[in-house]
Design a protein around this motif. Structure first.
Motif, PDB file in Angstrom:
ATOM      1  N   LYS A  44       0.829  -1.204   0.000  1.00  0.00           N
ATOM      2  CA  LYS A  44       0.000   0.000   0.000  1.00  0.00           C
ATOM      3  C   LYS A  44       0.863   1.253   0.000  1.00  0.00           C
ATOM      4  O   LYS A  44       0.591   2.211  -0.715  1.00  0.00           O
ATOM      5  CB  LYS A  44      -0.954   0.018   1.187  1.00  0.00           C
ATOM      6  N   GLU A  46       3.815   1.569  -1.185  1.00  0.00           N
ATOM      7  CA  GLU A  46       4.448   1.696  -2.497  1.00  0.00           C
ATOM      8  C   GLU A  46       3.464   2.170  -3.565  1.00  0.00           C
ATOM      9  O   GLU A  46       3.862   2.757  -4.557  1.00  0.00           O
ATOM     10  CB  GLU A  46       5.062   0.362  -2.901  1.00  0.00           C
ATOM     11  N   LEU A  47       2.195   1.895  -3.341  1.00  0.00           N
ATOM     12  CA  LEU A  47       1.182   2.239  -4.345  1.00  0.00           C
ATOM     13  C   LEU A  47       0.515   3.586  -4.099  1.00  0.00           C
ATOM     14  O   LEU A  47      -0.399   3.961  -4.836  1.00  0.00           O
ATOM     15  CB  LEU A  47       0.123   1.140  -4.399  1.00  0.00           C
ATOM     16  N   ASP A  48       0.952   4.336  -3.092  1.00  0.00           N
ATOM     17  CA  ASP A  48       0.331   5.624  -2.775  1.00  0.00           C
ATOM     18  C   ASP A  48       0.344   6.600  -3.945  1.00  0.00           C
ATOM     19  O   ASP A  48      -0.554   7.425  -4.084  1.00  0.00           O
ATOM     20  CB  ASP A  48       1.002   6.269  -1.562  1.00  0.00           C
ATOM     21  N   ARG A  49       1.339   6.516  -4.806  1.00  0.00           N
ATOM     22  CA  ARG A  49       1.437   7.467  -5.916  1.00  0.00           C
ATOM     23  C   ARG A  49       0.749   6.995  -7.185  1.00  0.00           C
ATOM     24  O   ARG A  49       0.711   7.703  -8.182  1.00  0.00           O
ATOM     25  CB  ARG A  49       2.906   7.760  -6.213  1.00  0.00           C
ATOM     26  N   VAL A  50       0.215   5.800  -7.163  1.00  0.00           N
ATOM     27  CA  VAL A  50      -0.437   5.266  -8.357  1.00  0.00           C
ATOM     28  C   VAL A  50      -1.585   6.145  -8.845  1.00  0.00           C
ATOM     29  O   VAL A  50      -1.689   6.388 -10.047  1.00  0.00           O
ATOM     30  CB  VAL A  50      -0.887   3.804  -8.121  1.00  0.00           C
ATOM     31  N   PRO A  51      -2.463   6.645  -7.961  1.00  0.00           N
ATOM     32  CA  PRO A  51      -3.554   7.484  -8.483  1.00  0.00           C
ATOM     33  C   PRO A  51      -3.055   8.696  -9.266  1.00  0.00           C
ATOM     34  O   PRO A  51      -3.631   9.047 -10.309  1.00  0.00           O
ATOM     35  CB  PRO A  51      -4.308   7.920  -7.221  1.00  0.00           C
ATOM     36  N   GLY A  53      -0.160   8.930 -10.907  1.00  0.00           N
ATOM     37  CA  GLY A  53       0.411   8.426 -12.151  1.00  0.00           C
ATOM     38  C   GLY A  53      -0.632   7.913 -13.119  1.00  0.00           C
ATOM     39  O   GLY A  53      -0.472   7.995 -14.337  1.00  0.00           O
ATOM     40  N   ALA A  54      -1.731   7.394 -12.592  1.00  0.00           N
ATOM     41  CA  ALA A  54      -2.779   6.844 -13.439  1.00  0.00           C
ATOM     42  C   ALA A  54      -3.472   7.925 -14.262  1.00  0.00           C
ATOM     43  O   ALA A  54      -4.076   7.636 -15.286  1.00  0.00           O
ATOM     44  CB  ALA A  54      -3.806   6.092 -12.591  1.00  0.00           C
ATOM     45  N   TYR A 123       5.375  -1.618 -18.699  1.00  0.00           N
ATOM     46  CA  TYR A 123       3.915  -1.731 -18.688  1.00  0.00           C
ATOM     47  C   TYR A 123       3.468  -2.928 -19.532  1.00  0.00           C
ATOM     48  O   TYR A 123       2.610  -3.714 -19.116  1.00  0.00           O
ATOM     49  CB  TYR A 123       3.306  -0.427 -19.210  1.00  0.00           C
TER      50      TYR A 123
END
Length: 134
Positions: A44, A46-51, A53-54, A123
């Motif tokens: 979680k 590590e994925l905090d910046r995904v939104p 970047g998405a 990707y």
């Protein structure tokens, strides 16, 4: 083939255990991870910046970097013209400043292009690993 399809994650909570009424496959997987690979539970973080970047489209980044390279080429043309004109007159101090800028900016723009290519490849590799269609 290794991996799983992303849409199968939606079903993981529906698979129930016969050992307990509130135990799902998801509960079991989390328990195994807690015992065997607890560092994976930091996912979680590590994925905090995904939104953020998405929201960025890869094609948009490619366009921005290509425009940047084209603009740097235009600046080089102007600097070269100014350099030619200043050979006949007193040297223009801006020519030297802009040549230094171009010597730094162009390699950085090229590096951005390489990074975008690497991201695109990663990707595609991830999609293949997860069994997603291209």
């Amino acid at each position: 083939a290794a991996g799983f399809r992303m849409d199968s994650l939606q079903k993981i909570t529906n698979v129930k255990s016969n050992t307990g009424p509130n135990t799902s496959l998801l509960n079991y997987v989390v328990e195994v991870i807690e015992r065997q690979k607890p560092d994976l539970l930091r996912l979680k973080e590590e994925l905090d910046r995904v939104p953020d970047g998405a929201r960025v489209e890869l094609e948009d980044l490619v366009g921005v970097v290509n425009k940047l390279k084209a603009d740097l080429d235009k600046v080089k043309v102007v600097v070269d013209q100014a350099k030619t004109q200043s050979e006949n007159a007193s040297p223009d101090p801006m020519v030297e400043v802009m040549e230094e800028f171009l010597a730094t900016a162009r390699p950085r723009a090229e590096a951005c292009g390489v990074l975008i290519t690497d991201v695109h490849q990663a990707y595609q590799d991830l999609g293949r690993f997860l069994g997603e269609a291209e």
